[in-house]
Design a protein around this motif. Structure first.
Motif, short mmCIF file in Angstrom:
data_model
loop_
_atom_site.label_atom_id
_atom_site.label_comp_id
_atom_site.label_asym_id
_atom_site.label_seq_id
_atom_site.Cartn_x
_atom_site.Cartn_y
_atom_site.Cartn_z
N CYS A 79 0.86 -1.18 0.00
CA CYS A 79 0.00 0.00 0.00
C CYS A 79 0.90 1.23 0.00
CB CYS A 79 -0.95 0.00 1.20
SG CYS A 79 -0.15 0.20 2.81
N TRP A 80 0.35 2.34 -0.46
CA TRP A 80 1.13 3.57 -0.53
C TRP A 80 0.17 4.76 -0.55
CZ3 TRP A 80 0.34 0.05 -4.34
CH2 TRP A 80 -0.31 0.49 -5.49
N TYR A 81 0.75 5.96 -0.39
CA TYR A 81 -0.03 7.18 -0.43
C TYR A 81 0.37 7.99 -1.66
CZ TYR A 81 -1.05 6.11 4.45
OH TYR A 81 -1.44 5.48 5.61
N GLU A 115 -3.71 6.19 7.40
CA GLU A 115 -3.82 7.63 7.58
C GLU A 115 -5.03 8.17 6.82
OE1 GLU A 115 -2.07 9.70 9.45
OE2 GLU A 115 -0.70 8.16 10.20
N ASN A 163 5.58 5.25 3.28
CA ASN A 163 5.11 4.81 1.96
C ASN A 163 4.41 5.91 1.18
OD1 ASN A 163 6.17 2.31 2.42
ND2 ASN A 163 4.31 1.18 1.98
N SER A 220 -4.58 6.80 0.70
CA SER A 220 -3.92 5.50 0.52
C SER A 220 -4.50 4.74 -0.66
CB SER A 220 -4.06 4.65 1.78
OG SER A 220 -5.42 4.41 2.06
N CYS A 229 -1.90 1.01 5.57
CA CYS A 229 -1.92 2.45 5.30
C CYS A 229 -3.25 3.00 5.80
CB CYS A 229 -1.74 2.72 3.82
SG CYS A 229 -0.11 2.24 3.17
#
Length: 344
Positions: free
Chosen positions: A87-89, A160, A177, A145, A158
């Protein structure tokens, strides 16, 4: 305010959008951060324009025009336990788009008045954003995310809530991330496709006990391949390149010897092994195998695996940066027969 929990995200998305995870709803880069007022649209696949594909995840555009192609290609697997981010932002919403995303959730009341009140405080009442940051329209984006749609371990880490990043600024350092050229390179790693590894054998299909069997791959197919990943909204990109370096031969039985003894055939001048030619029957193959025992009524499973050296370069990076080696292999049947003596 505390991060939105995964359970709450699932509840929100199930109630309003029918997807598995709020942050997982895929969308194209121009729909998500293009400055329009329309709410993000859920897509099942990216747009295709020639060989440039707009990904359905993370506002990322993948250029696969220099990737491997053909029916036998496959994804390299890391030679270590390293994996690309699960996962990433990345940029996801303009102020108007976030408003269009959030207000139907609050109106539905499915997440509870307490949570809705906290969200209004965060995005409307100035703690820290007032009126969805509309005064900054065109000057940045709300990031959120995204997840790998295969949902590998860690896809739900993720947590946030959407956060604002001014155009040209780095995301907050405490956000793990957040998309960077290095993360783009890692995501591009997962998009690399390389040719199949079924080797040509001589003798083909059926060989004899103690007879050196030559093995080689079509060198024309084994050349560097690459994928470029970019986020146009914030002007960053990375290109990940895979180059073949060696072929590993595993005979499928302990009753065999490989050439060379390590079973690892180095790639020289783009050649992987050497094709057998008439007149070479008394020579030792530079890459191959010699079986010491018949396979009987069955066959041995010879495995051929090519190791690919993988590296990347991208925005703000000088020179190639390493990523873990990748491997791609396949099994094939080899029948080994006893040499038949002729009695006169």
């Amino acid at each position: 305010m505390p991060a939105l929990t995964v359970g709450c995200r699932v509840l929100i998305t199930s109630a309003l959008f029918g997807s598995m995870l709020w942050g997982a709803a895929p969308a194209l880069a121009d729909e998500i951060v293009g400055g329009g007022t329309e709410a993000p649209k859920e897509e099942t696949a990216g747009d295709v324009d020639g060989d440039t594909i707009s990904s359905a995840a993370g506002g990322i555009v993948y250029d696969r025009s220099k990737n491997g192609s053909g029916g036998s290609v496959g994804a390299v697997r890391p030679a270590t336990n390293w994996t690309p981010p699960a996962c990433w932002y990345a940029p996801k919403y303009t102020p108007a788009q976030l408003q269009a995303q959030m207000e139907p959730i609050w109106e539905a009341g499915s997440t509870g008045s307490g949570w809705d009140s906290e969200q209004r405080k965060r995005y409307v009442n100035g703690d820290p954003y007032k009126d969805f940051n509309k005064d900054k329209t065109g000057k940045g984006y709300f990031w959120d995310s995204y997840v790998d749609e295969s949902y590998p371990p860690g896809w739900d880490k993720c947590e946030e809530p959407p956060f604002w990043v001014d155009q040209g600024d780095a995301p907050p350092p405490e956000i793990e991330n957040a998309v960077t050229p290095e993360i783009l390179a890692q995501l591009a790693y997962a998009e690399i496709r390389v040719p199949g590894t079924e080797v040509t054998l001589a003798p083909e299909g059926t060989t004899k006990v103690n007879l050196p069997t030559w093995a080689w791959l079509d060198g024309a197919d084994f050349k560097p391949v690459s994928v470029t990943a970019s986020v146009p909204a914030i002007g960053i990109q990375a290109t990940t390149t895979a180059e073949p370096v060696s072929l590993k031969i595993e005979p499928g039985t302990a009753d065999a010897e490989t050439y060379p003894a390590s079973g690892e055939c180095q790639i020289n001048n783009g050649r992987i092994g050497e094709a057998y030619a008439k007149g070479k029957s008394d020579e030792t193959p530079p890459c191959g195998v010699r079986y010491l025992r018949s396979s009987g009524d069955d066959s041995y499973q010879l495995q051929a695996t090519v190791t690919w050296k993988i590296h990347w370069t991208g925005t703000g990076v000088n020179g190639d940066q390493p990523l873990p080696d990748g491997e791609f292999g396949a099994d094939q049947d080899v029948i080994v027969q006893e040499v038949q003596a002729v009695n006169r």
